[in-house]
Design a protein around this motif. Structure first.
Motif, PDB file in Angstrom:
ATOM      1  N   UNK A  69      30.472  54.686  64.141  1.00  0.00           N
ATOM      2  CA  UNK A  69      31.415  53.849  65.239  1.00  0.00           C
ATOM      3  C   UNK A  69      31.485  52.320  64.496  1.00  0.00           C
ATOM      4  N   UNK A  70      30.388  51.554  64.327  1.00  0.00           N
ATOM      5  CA  UNK A  70      31.065  50.284  63.977  1.00  0.00           C
ATOM      6  C   UNK A  70      31.871  50.556  62.902  1.00  0.00           C
ATOM      7  N   UNK A  71      31.396  51.195  61.315  1.00  0.00           N
ATOM      8  CA  UNK A  71      32.933  51.298  60.730  1.00  0.00           C
ATOM      9  C   UNK A  71      33.999  51.327  60.951  1.00  0.00           C
ATOM     10  N   UNK A  72      33.670  52.153  61.759  1.00  0.00           N
ATOM     11  CA  UNK A  72      35.469  53.032  62.114  1.00  0.00           C
ATOM     12  C   UNK A  72      36.516  52.429  62.968  1.00  0.00           C
ATOM     13  N   UNK A  73      35.276  51.794  64.353  1.00  0.00           N
ATOM     14  CA  UNK A  73      36.337  50.168  64.683  1.00  0.00           C
ATOM     15  C   UNK A  73      37.168  49.543  64.125  1.00  0.00           C
ATOM     16  N   UNK A  74      35.980  48.754  62.628  1.00  0.00           N
ATOM     17  CA  UNK A  74      36.353  47.924  62.202  1.00  0.00           C
ATOM     18  C   UNK A  74      37.605  48.024  61.248  1.00  0.00           C
ATOM     19  N   UNK A  75      37.655  49.308  60.121  1.00  0.00           N
ATOM     20  CA  UNK A  75      38.679  50.483  60.050  1.00  0.00           C
ATOM     21  C   UNK A  75      40.215  50.972  61.058  1.00  0.00           C
ATOM     22  N   UNK A  76      40.080  51.011  62.159  1.00  0.00           N
ATOM     23  CA  UNK A  76      40.392  51.019  63.295  1.00  0.00           C
ATOM     24  C   UNK A  76      41.561  50.093  63.067  1.00  0.00           C
ATOM     25  N   UNK A  77      40.791  48.466  63.093  1.00  0.00           N
ATOM     26  CA  UNK A  77      41.420  47.436  63.332  1.00  0.00           C
ATOM     27  C   UNK A  77      42.832  46.986  62.145  1.00  0.00           C
ATOM     28  N   UNK A  78      42.108  47.744  61.412  1.00  0.00           N
ATOM     29  CA  UNK A  78      42.395  47.278  59.474  1.00  0.00           C
ATOM     30  C   UNK A  78      43.409  47.762  59.413  1.00  0.00           C
ATOM     31  N   UNK A  79      43.609  49.208  60.255  1.00  0.00           N
ATOM     32  CA  UNK A  79      44.931  50.204  59.938  1.00  0.00           C
ATOM     33  C   UNK A  79      45.822  49.652  61.018  1.00  0.00           C
TER      34      UNK A  79
END
Length: 256
Positions: free
Chosen positions: A171-181
Motif C-alpha cells: 500500500x505504501x509503494x502504490x500510494x507513492x507511485x500514485x502520487x508520482x502518476x
C-alpha cells in the motif's frame, strides 16, 4: 524462490485467467488465424502505455490487431478480465532478490521487494488506474505476493501478520507511485515535467502561507523546497524506512 502452484481446478476463475495459469487450452477455433490471448494483452498494454488506461477498449484493441471486436471475446469475455491480464503482463515475474537469496535479514529483503515493485509501477503508471477487484489471482501477481511473504520467514510473525505486513508495504509503494502518476499526468496536461509541477506548487504556497496563520508551514518553506529537494527517491526512501521501523518493532515484540 519456491514455484507457486496454479490454483487447483481453476475454481471461480474466468476462462482467460485459467488460460494464463495453463489450466485451460486456448480456443481451438477462431475467426482469425494467429490470434492469441497474449497478442490481445500485448496490444492492450501498448495502448495503455502510450495513451493511458482510458484509451483501452475492446474495439480499439481489435482495430490495432486487424480483427473484429467480437473475435476478441472468444479469448477474453470482459474488459475487467483484460485489465487483470494487462497488469500481470506488465508486472512480469518477480526477479530474485539478492538479500533474500543471500540469507540477509528480513528488512533488507523486504526493502528490495518494495523497491522492485516501485520500479515496475513507475514504468507502468497506468496500472494504478485499474480498479482492484480483490486478492491477486493472476500468475505473476501471486508470485509477487509469495515473494513478499518469503521475505518475512524467520521473523516470528504468524501467517496473518506476515500477510498484513505485505499489504502494508504494498500500500505504501502504490500510494507513492500514485502520487508520482498524478503529478506526471498534471504535468502532461500542462506540457511541463512533474518536477516543475511540484516546484510550481511550492511557489504558490510561498505566496499564500504567512507565519502568523501557518507557522509550521512557514518554517517548512524556509527550510528549503519541500517535495523537490532530494526528489521523490529520497521521499520514498524516508517513508519506506519508517514503515520498516514499525514492522521491526512488531518483530521485536514477537521475538521477545
Amino acid at each position: 524462490m519456491t514455484q507457486t502452484k496454479a490454483p487447483a481446478g481453476g475454481a471461480d476463475l474466468p476462462a482467460s485467467i485459467e488460460v494464463a495459469w495453463g489450466l485451460r487450452e486456448r480456443p481451438v477455433k477462431g475467426p482469425k488465424p494467429g490470434m492469441t490471448l497474449a497478442r490481445i494483452v500485448d496490444a492492450a498494454v501498448a495502448v495503455a502505455a502510450s495513451e493511458g488506461l482510458g484509451g483501452v477498449s475492446m474495439g480499439r484493441i481489435a482495430k490495432d490487431l486487424g480483427a473484429s471486436t467480437m473475435s476478441l471475446y472468444r479469448y477474453v469475455s470482459a474488459k475487467d478480465e483484460l485489465y487483470v491480464l494487462m497488469q500481470d503482463a506488465a508486472m512480469g515475474p518477480p526477479s530474485p532478490l539478492p538479500a533474500l537469496e543471500g540469507g540477509a535479514d528480513w528488512r533488507a529483503a523486504l526493502a528490495e521487494w518494495a523497491r522492485a515493485q516501485r520500479r515496475v509501477l513507475h514504468r507502468n503508471l497506468w496500472m494504478l488506474r485499474v480498479p482492484v477487484p480483490g486478492p491477486p489471482v493472476s500468475p505473476n501477481s501471486v508470485a509477487w505476493w509469495e515473494q513478499g511473504l518469503q521475505c518475512l520467514e524467520g521473523t516470528g510473525l504468524d501467517a496473518d501478520e506476515k500477510n498484513s505486513v505485505v499489504l502494508l508495504v504494498n500500500g505504501f509503494v502504490r500510494n507513492e507511485a500514485l502520487l508520482t502518476g498524478d503529478l506526471a499526468e498534471a504535468g502532461a496536461v500542462r506540457g511541463i515535467p512533474a518536477q516543475e509541477v511540484r516546484a510550481g506548487y511550492n511557489r504558490t504556497l510561498n505566496r499564500l502561507v504567512d507565519p502568523v496563520h501557518h507557522p509550521s508551514l512557514s518554517r517548512l518553506l524556509e527550510s528549503g523546497t519541500p517535495g523537490v529537494r532530494g526528489g521523490s527517491d529520497r521521499e520514498f526512501g524516508f517513508g519506506l524506512e519508517r514503515v520498516l521501523d514499525g514492522i521491526a518493532a512488531l518483530v521485536d515484540i514477537k521475538s521477545g
